[in-house]
Design an enzyme around this catalytic site. Structure first.
Site, PDB file in Angstrom:
ATOM      1  N   LYS A 167       0.842  -1.203   0.000  1.00 49.77           N
ATOM      2  CA  LYS A 167       0.000   0.000   0.000  1.00 49.77           C
ATOM      3  C   LYS A 167       0.880   1.257   0.000  1.00 49.77           C
ATOM      4  O   LYS A 167       2.092   1.168   0.246  1.00 49.77           O
ATOM      5  CB  LYS A 167      -0.908  -0.020   1.224  1.00 49.77           C
ATOM      6  CG  LYS A 167      -0.167   0.015   2.554  1.00 49.77           C
ATOM      7  CD  LYS A 167      -1.108  -0.311   3.695  1.00 49.77           C
ATOM      8  CE  LYS A 167      -0.381  -0.280   5.026  1.00 49.77           C
ATOM      9  NZ  LYS A 167      -1.230  -0.766   6.130  1.00 49.77           N
ATOM     10  N   ARG A 196     -10.950  -0.298  14.483  1.00 45.92           N
ATOM     11  CA  ARG A 196     -10.735   0.447  13.246  1.00 45.92           C
ATOM     12  C   ARG A 196     -11.693  -0.144  12.217  1.00 45.92           C
ATOM     13  O   ARG A 196     -12.810   0.325  12.100  1.00 45.92           O
ATOM     14  CB  ARG A 196      -9.257   0.369  12.842  1.00 45.92           C
ATOM     15  CG  ARG A 196      -8.839   1.469  11.903  1.00 45.92           C
ATOM     16  CD  ARG A 196      -7.357   1.502  11.646  1.00 45.92           C
ATOM     17  NE  ARG A 196      -6.845   0.287  10.983  1.00 45.92           N
ATOM     18  CZ  ARG A 196      -5.606   0.142  10.542  1.00 45.92           C
ATOM     19  NH1 ARG A 196      -4.736   1.122  10.688  1.00 45.92           N
ATOM     20  NH2 ARG A 196      -5.213  -0.977   9.959  1.00 45.92           N
ATOM     21  N   TYR A 248      17.306  28.601  10.840  1.00 51.78           N
ATOM     22  CA  TYR A 248      16.114  29.307  11.330  1.00 51.78           C
ATOM     23  C   TYR A 248      15.966  29.168  12.842  1.00 51.78           C
ATOM     24  O   TYR A 248      16.144  28.069  13.391  1.00 51.78           O
ATOM     25  CB  TYR A 248      14.855  28.744  10.689  1.00 51.78           C
ATOM     26  CG  TYR A 248      14.646  29.181   9.260  1.00 51.78           C
ATOM     27  CD1 TYR A 248      14.486  30.531   8.949  1.00 51.78           C
ATOM     28  CD2 TYR A 248      14.603  28.246   8.241  1.00 51.78           C
ATOM     29  CE1 TYR A 248      14.280  30.929   7.631  1.00 51.78           C
ATOM     30  CE2 TYR A 248      14.391  28.635   6.925  1.00 51.78           C
ATOM     31  CZ  TYR A 248      14.233  29.976   6.624  1.00 51.78           C
ATOM     32  OH  TYR A 248      14.032  30.368   5.334  1.00 51.78           O
ATOM     33  N   MET A 292      13.095  24.143   4.353  1.00 50.40           N
ATOM     34  CA  MET A 292      12.284  23.530   3.297  1.00 50.40           C
ATOM     35  C   MET A 292      13.144  22.709   2.324  1.00 50.40           C
ATOM     36  O   MET A 292      12.780  21.595   1.937  1.00 50.40           O
ATOM     37  CB  MET A 292      11.511  24.608   2.530  1.00 50.40           C
ATOM     38  CG  MET A 292      10.574  24.038   1.484  1.00 50.40           C
ATOM     39  SD  MET A 292       9.718  25.308   0.545  1.00 50.40           S
ATOM     40  CE  MET A 292       8.547  25.921   1.738  1.00 50.40           C
TER      41      MET A 292
HETATM   42  C1  PLP Z   1      -0.611  -1.872   6.690  1.00 50.18           C
HETATM   43  C2  PLP Z   1      -1.255  -3.146   7.002  1.00 50.18           C
HETATM   44  C3  PLP Z   1      -0.482  -4.291   7.159  1.00 50.18           C
HETATM   45  C4  PLP Z   1       1.034  -4.275   7.153  1.00 50.18           C
HETATM   46  O1  PLP Z   1       1.490  -3.655   8.331  1.00 50.18           O
HETATM   47  P1  PLP Z   1       3.058  -3.581   8.684  1.00 50.18           P
HETATM   48  O2  PLP Z   1       3.095  -3.083  10.069  1.00 50.18           O
HETATM   49  O3  PLP Z   1       3.654  -2.617   7.721  1.00 50.18           O
HETATM   50  O4  PLP Z   1       3.596  -4.942   8.520  1.00 50.18           O
HETATM   51  C5  PLP Z   1      -1.146  -5.492   7.349  1.00 50.18           C
HETATM   52  N1  PLP Z   1      -2.501  -5.544   7.396  1.00 50.18           N
HETATM   53  C6  PLP Z   1      -3.261  -4.446   7.268  1.00 50.18           C
HETATM   54  C7  PLP Z   1      -4.739  -4.570   7.345  1.00 50.18           C
HETATM   55  C8  PLP Z   1      -2.668  -3.208   7.080  1.00 50.18           C
HETATM   56  O5  PLP Z   1      -3.431  -2.124   6.963  1.00 50.18           O
END
Ligand code: PLP
Length: 374
Positions: free
Chosen positions: A44, A139, A270, A318
């Site tokens: 992802k 979630r 800065y 930046m």
């Molecule tokens: C992102 C995600 C993972 C992978 O998580 P990691 O901590 O990067 O291994 C697995 N399952 C779901 C549902 C996720 O959203």
């Protein structure tokens, strides 16, 4: 000549990290006489910033790929991936089911609304689903009470020819910490008891620490869902990626643009947050928060200049940041700098100094940073 900053992506490191996970799972399964799980490599968020196409190449030995953006799923197919693809959040509206159907995607189902959409969809073939249980993270997923009815509804759709396999899935909130997975796993086991189908519960942290819970049997396939560890970063605050034999797949590199000789009492950057206590040389690096480098990384954050470990000084701007050149007296404009990755600090070490996790830094590398496949 573009700015000298780049992110090198190493598909061989992706391949290596997948093999490390594979070996760990195989050894765990052999130790208990069970069946080793299959791997959904989680790609992802543009493969955690590494690029979908690089991930498809690097993870060609995985059994499946998992992500949540339908466009990324399509890109995997266009890059030649013919194996299973899991949508971790499922589909968002009924039109998405055309894409699920056309590209042969496996979808998570976590709401009644998604079951309704599947019931009304016109599909050319059966859709494989993973039914998601909310086992305590709150979630996504059906509650423990509504999981059984949702599964029964999915079975009706299966009997009508709409669905293929019905799997069971949940996600752990605390696999990386002292709380562990036992509480959520007990909820999962109770809610899914007696319901057939593939099982998927482990992210990277659970895959590395609790692989024994992902060992399958002759009639139940387990799938693990590692993400971050496959990119060579650690899911744990108390164990670095190298301790598992993982290698960074992304190296963020730049160069010194300029050098300043400053006197005791002179300040840098800065807000003048760093003041020299003795005469020193400061290097100016072509990397700033607009490149995705964290602005909250303060004085002391590790960085490598000309192969020598040193530290940031002052605030990140930046487009630039400043480093202490005392350990690298010969460094001049053009000297190579590694912000994180191979030959530099780990992304996790930089993240710790910025009050965040390696995941965020990898995902946040800005589009203006050239990606180079090495
Ligand atoms: C992102 C995600 C993972 C992978 O998580 P990691 O901590 O990067 O291994 C697995 N399952 C779901 C549902 C996720 O959203």
């Amino acid at each position: 000549m573009p700015r000298p900053i780049s992110a090198s992506i190493d598909p061989a490191a992706l391949r290596h990290n997948l093999s490390v996970v594979r070996r760990h799972l195989d050894q765990t399964a052999a130790g208990s006489g069970g069946v080793a799980p299959s791997i959904w490599a989680v790609i992802k968020a543009n493969a955690y910033g590494h690029g979908i196409e690089q991930a498809v190449a690097g993870f060609s030995d995985a059994q499946g790929l998992a992500m949540l953006d339908l466009n990324e799923a399509v890109r995997c197919r266009e890059a030649g991936w013919g194996g299973p693809i899991l949508l971790l959040e499922g589909f968002f509206e009924s039109d998405d089911l055309d894409i699920v159907d056309r590209y042969h995607l496996t979808t998570t189902v976590h709401t009644r609304e998604q079951l309704d959409m599947l019931a009304h969809a016109r599909l050319s073939r059966r859709v494989d689903i993973m039914l998601k249980l909310n086992s305590g993270m709150n979630r996504l997923g059906f509650t423990a009470d509504s999981f059984g009815p949702a599964y029964a509804r999915a079975q009706q759709l299966q009997e009508r020819g709409a669905l293929g396999s019905i799997g069971k899935m949940t996600h752990f909130a605390c696999a990386d910490g002292p709380q562990g997975v036992s509480g959520q796993l007990a909820v999962f086991d109770a809610a899914t008891q007696g319901l057939a189908g593939p099982v998927s519960v482990c992210n990277s942290a659970a895959t590395l620490r609790y692989a024994e819970i992902a060992v399958g049997t002759a009639d139940t396939t387990h799938w693990v869902r590692p993400g971050i560890c496959l990119y060579g970063a650690s899911p744990f605050a108390d164990a670095d990626a190298a301790s598992f034999g993982l290698r960074p797949a992304m190296t963020l590199r730049s160069e010194l643009l300029a050098v300043q000789d400053i006197a005791a009492g002179d300040a840098v950057g800065y807000g003048a947050t760093f003041t020299a206590t003795a005469p020193m040389r400061i290097g100016v690096v072509a990397c700033g928060y607009a490149d995705g480098y964290p602005r909250h990384a303060g004085t002391g954050t590790p960085v490598t200049v000309g192969g020598v470990a040193t530290r940031l000084v002052g605030r990140v701007s930046m487009d630039m940041l400043m480093v202490d050149l005392d350990p690298v007296p010969g460094a001049a404009p053009g000297a190579p700098v590694v912000l994180w990755g191979e030959g530099g600090p780990s992304v996790d070490a930089v993240a710790t100094h910025a009050g965040t996790i390696g995941y965020e830094l990898l995902c946040a590398v800005a589009p203006r940073v050239r990606r180079q496949v090495v």
